[in-house]
Motif scaffolding. Structure first.
Motif, PDB file in Angstrom:
ATOM      1  N   PHE A 181       1.156  -1.225  -0.284  1.00 34.40           N
ATOM      2  CA  PHE A 181      -0.418   0.109   0.287  1.00 34.40           C
ATOM      3  C   PHE A 181       0.707   1.159   0.077  1.00 34.40           C
ATOM      4  CE2 PHE A 181      -1.658   0.019   4.876  1.00 34.40           C
ATOM      5  CZ  PHE A 181      -0.067  -0.272   5.353  1.00 34.40           C
ATOM      6  N   ILE A 182      -0.050   2.379  -0.376  1.00 38.42           N
ATOM      7  CA  ILE A 182       0.737   3.977  -0.582  1.00 38.42           C
ATOM      8  C   ILE A 182       0.145   4.626   0.671  1.00 38.42           C
ATOM      9  CG2 ILE A 182       1.989   5.597  -1.655  1.00 38.42           C
ATOM     10  CD1 ILE A 182       1.632   3.335  -4.023  1.00 38.42           C
ATOM     11  N   PRO A 183       0.198   4.941   1.589  1.00 39.80           N
ATOM     12  CA  PRO A 183      -0.732   5.838   2.628  1.00 39.80           C
ATOM     13  C   PRO A 183       0.087   7.370   2.493  1.00 39.80           C
ATOM     14  CG  PRO A 183      -0.103   3.565   4.056  1.00 39.80           C
ATOM     15  CD  PRO A 183       0.766   3.796   2.531  1.00 39.80           C
ATOM     16  N   PHE A 184      -0.516   8.207   3.256  1.00 38.69           N
ATOM     17  CA  PHE A 184       0.299   9.856   2.740  1.00 38.69           C
ATOM     18  C   PHE A 184       1.116   9.773   4.212  1.00 38.69           C
ATOM     19  CE2 PHE A 184      -4.201   9.641   0.744  1.00 38.69           C
ATOM     20  CZ  PHE A 184      -3.945  10.125  -0.569  1.00 38.69           C
ATOM     21  N   ALA A 185       2.019  10.946   3.899  1.00 34.87           N
ATOM     22  CA  ALA A 185       2.663  10.634   4.768  1.00 34.87           C
ATOM     23  C   ALA A 185       3.208  12.917   4.802  1.00 34.87           C
ATOM     24  CB  ALA A 185       5.004  10.879   4.779  1.00 34.87           C
ATOM     25  N   ALA A 186       2.074  12.794   6.003  1.00 35.20           N
ATOM     26  CA  ALA A 186       1.650  14.400   5.365  1.00 35.20           C
ATOM     27  C   ALA A 186       2.376  15.388   6.470  1.00 35.20           C
ATOM     28  CB  ALA A 186       0.389  14.772   6.263  1.00 35.20           C
ATOM     29  N   GLN A 187       2.658  16.726   5.581  1.00 36.46           N
ATOM     30  CA  GLN A 187       3.522  17.675   6.125  1.00 36.46           C
ATOM     31  C   GLN A 187       2.690  18.586   6.613  1.00 36.46           C
ATOM     32  OE1 GLN A 187       4.429  20.840   3.587  1.00 36.46           O
ATOM     33  NE2 GLN A 187       6.137  21.404   4.509  1.00 36.46           N
ATOM     34  N   TYR A 235       7.384   9.653   8.863  1.00 36.64           N
ATOM     35  CA  TYR A 235       6.988   8.147   8.683  1.00 36.64           C
ATOM     36  C   TYR A 235       7.461   6.504   8.468  1.00 36.64           C
ATOM     37  CZ  TYR A 235       2.319  10.708   8.459  1.00 36.64           C
ATOM     38  OH  TYR A 235       1.297  11.316   8.750  1.00 36.64           O
ATOM     39  N   ASP A 236       8.824   7.571   8.304  1.00 35.80           N
ATOM     40  CA  ASP A 236       9.678   6.215   8.856  1.00 35.80           C
ATOM     41  C   ASP A 236       9.369   4.982   9.455  1.00 35.80           C
ATOM     42  OD1 ASP A 236      10.767   5.846   5.560  1.00 35.80           O
ATOM     43  OD2 ASP A 236      12.369   7.138   6.424  1.00 35.80           O
ATOM     44  N   ALA A 237       9.909   6.249  11.014  1.00 35.77           N
ATOM     45  CA  ALA A 237       9.549   5.307  12.218  1.00 35.77           C
ATOM     46  C   ALA A 237       8.351   4.724  12.263  1.00 35.77           C
ATOM     47  CB  ALA A 237       9.587   6.611  13.013  1.00 35.77           C
ATOM     48  N   SER A 274       4.877   2.506   0.187  1.00 39.07           N
ATOM     49  CA  SER A 274       5.777   2.866   0.215  1.00 39.07           C
ATOM     50  C   SER A 274       4.695   4.468   0.827  1.00 39.07           C
ATOM     51  CB  SER A 274       5.901   3.474  -1.126  1.00 39.07           C
ATOM     52  OG  SER A 274       6.998   4.264  -1.733  1.00 39.07           O
ATOM     53  N   TYR A 275       5.002   6.010   0.404  1.00 35.56           N
ATOM     54  CA  TYR A 275       3.875   7.173   1.012  1.00 35.56           C
ATOM     55  C   TYR A 275       3.576   7.612  -0.558  1.00 35.56           C
ATOM     56  CZ  TYR A 275       7.141   5.526   4.785  1.00 35.56           C
ATOM     57  OH  TYR A 275       7.774   5.365   6.242  1.00 35.56           O
ATOM     58  N   HIS A 276       2.999   8.180  -0.378  1.00 29.70           N
ATOM     59  CA  HIS A 276       2.241   9.945  -1.263  1.00 29.70           C
ATOM     60  C   HIS A 276       2.508  11.296  -0.422  1.00 29.70           C
ATOM     61  CE1 HIS A 276      -0.307   7.634  -3.889  1.00 29.70           C
ATOM     62  NE2 HIS A 276      -0.780   6.823  -2.985  1.00 29.70           N
ATOM     63  N   LEU A 277       3.892  12.505  -0.829  1.00 28.74           N
ATOM     64  CA  LEU A 277       3.866  13.283   0.437  1.00 28.74           C
ATOM     65  C   LEU A 277       2.780  14.115   0.529  1.00 28.74           C
ATOM     66  CD1 LEU A 277       6.979  14.635   0.269  1.00 28.74           C
ATOM     67  CD2 LEU A 277       6.492  13.571   2.306  1.00 28.74           C
ATOM     68  N   THR A 293       7.882   9.024  -5.694  1.00 26.71           N
ATOM     69  CA  THR A 293       7.609  10.352  -6.882  1.00 26.71           C
ATOM     70  C   THR A 293       6.268  10.828  -6.759  1.00 26.71           C
ATOM     71  OG1 THR A 293       6.774   8.098  -8.020  1.00 26.71           O
ATOM     72  CG2 THR A 293       8.769   9.064  -8.007  1.00 26.71           C
ATOM     73  N   SER A 294       4.970  11.081  -5.574  1.00 33.33           N
ATOM     74  CA  SER A 294       3.692  10.878  -6.579  1.00 33.33           C
ATOM     75  C   SER A 294       3.444  11.747  -4.777  1.00 33.33           C
ATOM     76  CB  SER A 294       3.067   9.795  -6.572  1.00 33.33           C
ATOM     77  OG  SER A 294       2.557   9.057  -4.818  1.00 33.33           O
ATOM     78  N   PHE A 295       3.123  12.817  -4.323  1.00 32.71           N
ATOM     79  CA  PHE A 295       2.231  13.691  -3.473  1.00 32.71           C
ATOM     80  C   PHE A 295       0.979  14.132  -3.714  1.00 32.71           C
ATOM     81  CE2 PHE A 295       3.414  17.113  -5.681  1.00 32.71           C
ATOM     82  CZ  PHE A 295       4.642  16.772  -6.319  1.00 32.71           C
ATOM     83  N   LYS A 296       0.163  14.751  -2.558  1.00 32.22           N
ATOM     84  CA  LYS A 296      -1.344  14.737  -2.953  1.00 32.22           C
ATOM     85  C   LYS A 296      -1.110  16.445  -2.189  1.00 32.22           C
ATOM     86  CE  LYS A 296      -5.684  14.003  -1.231  1.00 32.22           C
ATOM     87  NZ  LYS A 296      -6.573  13.519   0.478  1.00 32.22           N
ATOM     88  N   VAL A 297      -2.032  17.394  -3.120  1.00 29.78           N
ATOM     89  CA  VAL A 297      -1.983  19.115  -2.702  1.00 29.78           C
ATOM     90  C   VAL A 297      -3.717  18.873  -2.465  1.00 29.78           C
ATOM     91  CG1 VAL A 297      -0.162  19.735  -3.384  1.00 29.78           C
ATOM     92  CG2 VAL A 297      -2.025  19.968  -4.413  1.00 29.78           C
ATOM     93  N   PHE A 298      -3.772  20.200  -1.035  1.00 27.76           N
ATOM     94  CA  PHE A 298      -5.783  20.247  -1.028  1.00 27.76           C
ATOM     95  C   PHE A 298      -5.698  21.175  -1.638  1.00 27.76           C
ATOM     96  CE2 PHE A 298      -6.870  17.182   1.898  1.00 27.76           C
ATOM     97  CZ  PHE A 298      -6.087  16.686   2.549  1.00 27.76           C
ATOM     98  N   MET A 299      -7.697  21.795  -2.030  1.00 33.07           N
ATOM     99  CA  MET A 299      -8.113  23.020  -2.718  1.00 33.07           C
ATOM    100  C   MET A 299      -8.900  23.390  -1.895  1.00 33.07           C
ATOM    101  SD  MET A 299      -7.960  21.681  -6.490  1.00 33.07           S
ATOM    102  CE  MET A 299      -8.152  23.518  -7.736  1.00 33.07           C
TER     103      MET A 299
END
Ligand code: DUC
Ligand code: ZN
Ligand code: ZN
Length: 484
Positions: A91-97, A110-112, A122-125, A148-154
């Motif tokens: 799975f590829i959960p999110f790692a959130a800033q 998120y590595d921990a 893996s993670y999407h940032l 190699t992927s990340f999410k942004v919010f509108m």
């Protein structure tokens, strides 16, 4: 060759077709696929079973704080176990800033957390604060590590990065071959609706449905696509919940945009009527974008069939229906103060198989694509999502005939409800492997904590989506200006 495991006589399902055959596994990889394979230290009889690539869940919130600081009920141990019981090998959960946080710090955090996973991850940032340092120093380091992927919010005041912020992120992503995922809802339309409802004292869970109009999603999807086209960047629209939104995606894909999208089981199985359940029951069904109606469900199924969506992902966002989750702000909290999201990582594939394949809405081959293979292609999981020599032995063996009733007691997440309680389903995974290790077998967990490994990913493969030239960037049409 001396195989560690041979899976024999199963119906091997891929996006290309389904045929009876055998799979030989050696050192965690698929070493052979053939009509017959003798030997093997262990032989698994898959007669009468479907053998498919293990699911790749690409939308899950695991050990993640929401923007308002509420921690999900699942960590990487319970989340990955639940995913495994649902036929997922990775799975590829999110790692959130959080605003002000460095991306290096996010990844270390998120590595921990990820170290507990029983399946590969893996993670999407999630980027909420695209400072110069983030854009030009930290993101390139993340890409180099295979994120190699990340999410942004509108939407959401604490997350929304604005159109300018999106253009900056899209440009950096393009330059590194990354794909930008977007939660597309118009923030001001939602806030304006919230204010109108609050003025009238309308704060019960059912008003959540009204507060985030279909038009807010459609407007934002369209805007996100135009921004991505201007930047010549790849874009992935998450959790599409409207027919209008899906139509925009379809049209822009036809025009050549580097555009991908997913929808989720909840938009196909539940409606706004679930938000109107008695008392505060509706709180369990609060997710964003909100649940829609039966007509929308039919339209979304049509788009799934026609290939508009590359994935059906769970958007597993587990907040318990108690004071740790949904009711952190009180048992009678107004809907804007109830955590957004619902669980579903274990039921995503079984539900899609039962409602999609067995009811004739999609083919088995489409199911394999939507659950695994397409995700591997779009998100650069080069060793996963396919049954072929050399690939990781990420495999799920399904009994397509088992009938059962969904109940929260059978879920392996850390939740106190499932929105699909009582649903009658047919078919579920019996054996699930990650890199050749059996992690679930006939309802029993065989994995140990931390068995999963982080995997880096390749750049997005856009060869089938060429993009469209933008005049203002063409030196032949912009007075010879080099602007890209
Ligand atoms: N978006 C998600 O993707 N998940 C949970 C809540 C949200 O807004
Ligand atoms: Zn979202
Ligand atoms: Zn989500």
């Amino acid at each position: 060759m001396d195989f560690d495991i041979v899976i024999h006589d199963g119906e091997i399902a891929t996006t290309e077709g389904t045929a009876k055959g055998c799979i030989g596994i050696k050192d965690g990889r698929i070493a052979a696929v053939a009509e017959t394979i003798p030997g093997g230290a262990r032989r698994i009889d898959a007669g009468g079973r479907i053998v498919m690539p293990g699911g790749i869940e690409t939308h899950a919130h695991i050990a993640q704080e929401s923007s308002s600081g509420v921690m999900t009920a699942d960590d990487y141990l319970s989340g990955s176990i639940s995913a495994a019981f649902g036929g997922n090998s990775s799975f590829i959960p999110f790692a959130a800033q959080q605003r002000g946080q460095s991306v290096d710090d996010v990844i270390a955090t998120y590595d921990a957390r990820g170290a507990r996973s029983v399946i590969d991850y893996s993670y999407h940032l999630i980027i909420s604060d695209p400072t110069e340092k983030v854009l030009h120093d930290e993101l390139p380091r993340a890409f180099a590590r295979g994120i190699t992927s990340f999410k942004v919010f509108m939407t959401y005041d604490l997350m929304n990065i604005g159109d300018r912020g999106m253009l900056d992120i899209l440009t950096v992503a393009r330059d590194h071959g990354a794909i930008t995922m977007v939660h597309a809802e118009n923030n001001d339309m939602v806030k304006w609706m919230n204010a109108r409802l609050a003025d009238r004292g309308l704060t019960a869970p059912r008003y959540h449905a009204i507060s985030r109009p279909e038009l807010a999603e459609e407007e934002a999807i369209n805007r996100a696509v135009q921004l991505a086209k201007l930047a010549d960047a790849s874009l992935f629209i998450v959790h599409v919940s409207t027919a209008g939104g899906a139509e925009i995606v379809r049209r822009e894909q036809f025009n050549g945009a580097k555009l991908y999208a997913e929808t989720c089981p909840q938009y196909l199985s539940l409606t706004r009527d679930d938000l109107d359940r008695p008392g505060m029951e509706g709180a369990k069904y609060i997710c964003s974008p909100p649940l829609r109606d039966a007509g929308t469900q039919e339209a979304l199924w049509h788009h799934i069939r026609m290939g508009t969506f590359v994935g059906v992902n769970s958007d597993h966002a587990p907040y318990r229906a108690d004071a740790t989750g949904k009711f952190l702000n009180g048992a009678e909290a107004p809907y804007p103060k109830i955590s957004n999201g619902m669980p579903g990582i274990q039921l995503r594939l079984p539900w899609l198989f039962s409602e999609g394949v067995l009811k004739g809405r999609i083919t088995l081959e489409q199911f394999v694509g939507l659950g695994s293979t397409n995700a591997a292609r779009v998100f650069g999981c080069t060793t996963k999502g396919r049954i072929a020599p050399g690939m990781d032995a990420d495999i799920a063996i399904w009994n397509p005939d088992t009938r059962y009733t969904v109940t929260v007691a059978d879920q392996h997440d850390n939740m106190d409800y499932t929105p699909l309680e009582g649903a009658e389903l047919t078919g579920r995974p019996e054996i699930v492997m990650t890199r050749g290790a059996v992690i679930v077998e006939n309802g029993v967990l065989k994995a140990t904590e931390g068995q999963g490994r982080f995997f880096g990913r390749a750049p997005v493969d856009d060869r089938a989506r060429p993009g469209a030239p933008v005049k203002e960037f063409d030196p032949g049409q912009n007075f010879g200006t080099e602007l890209r």
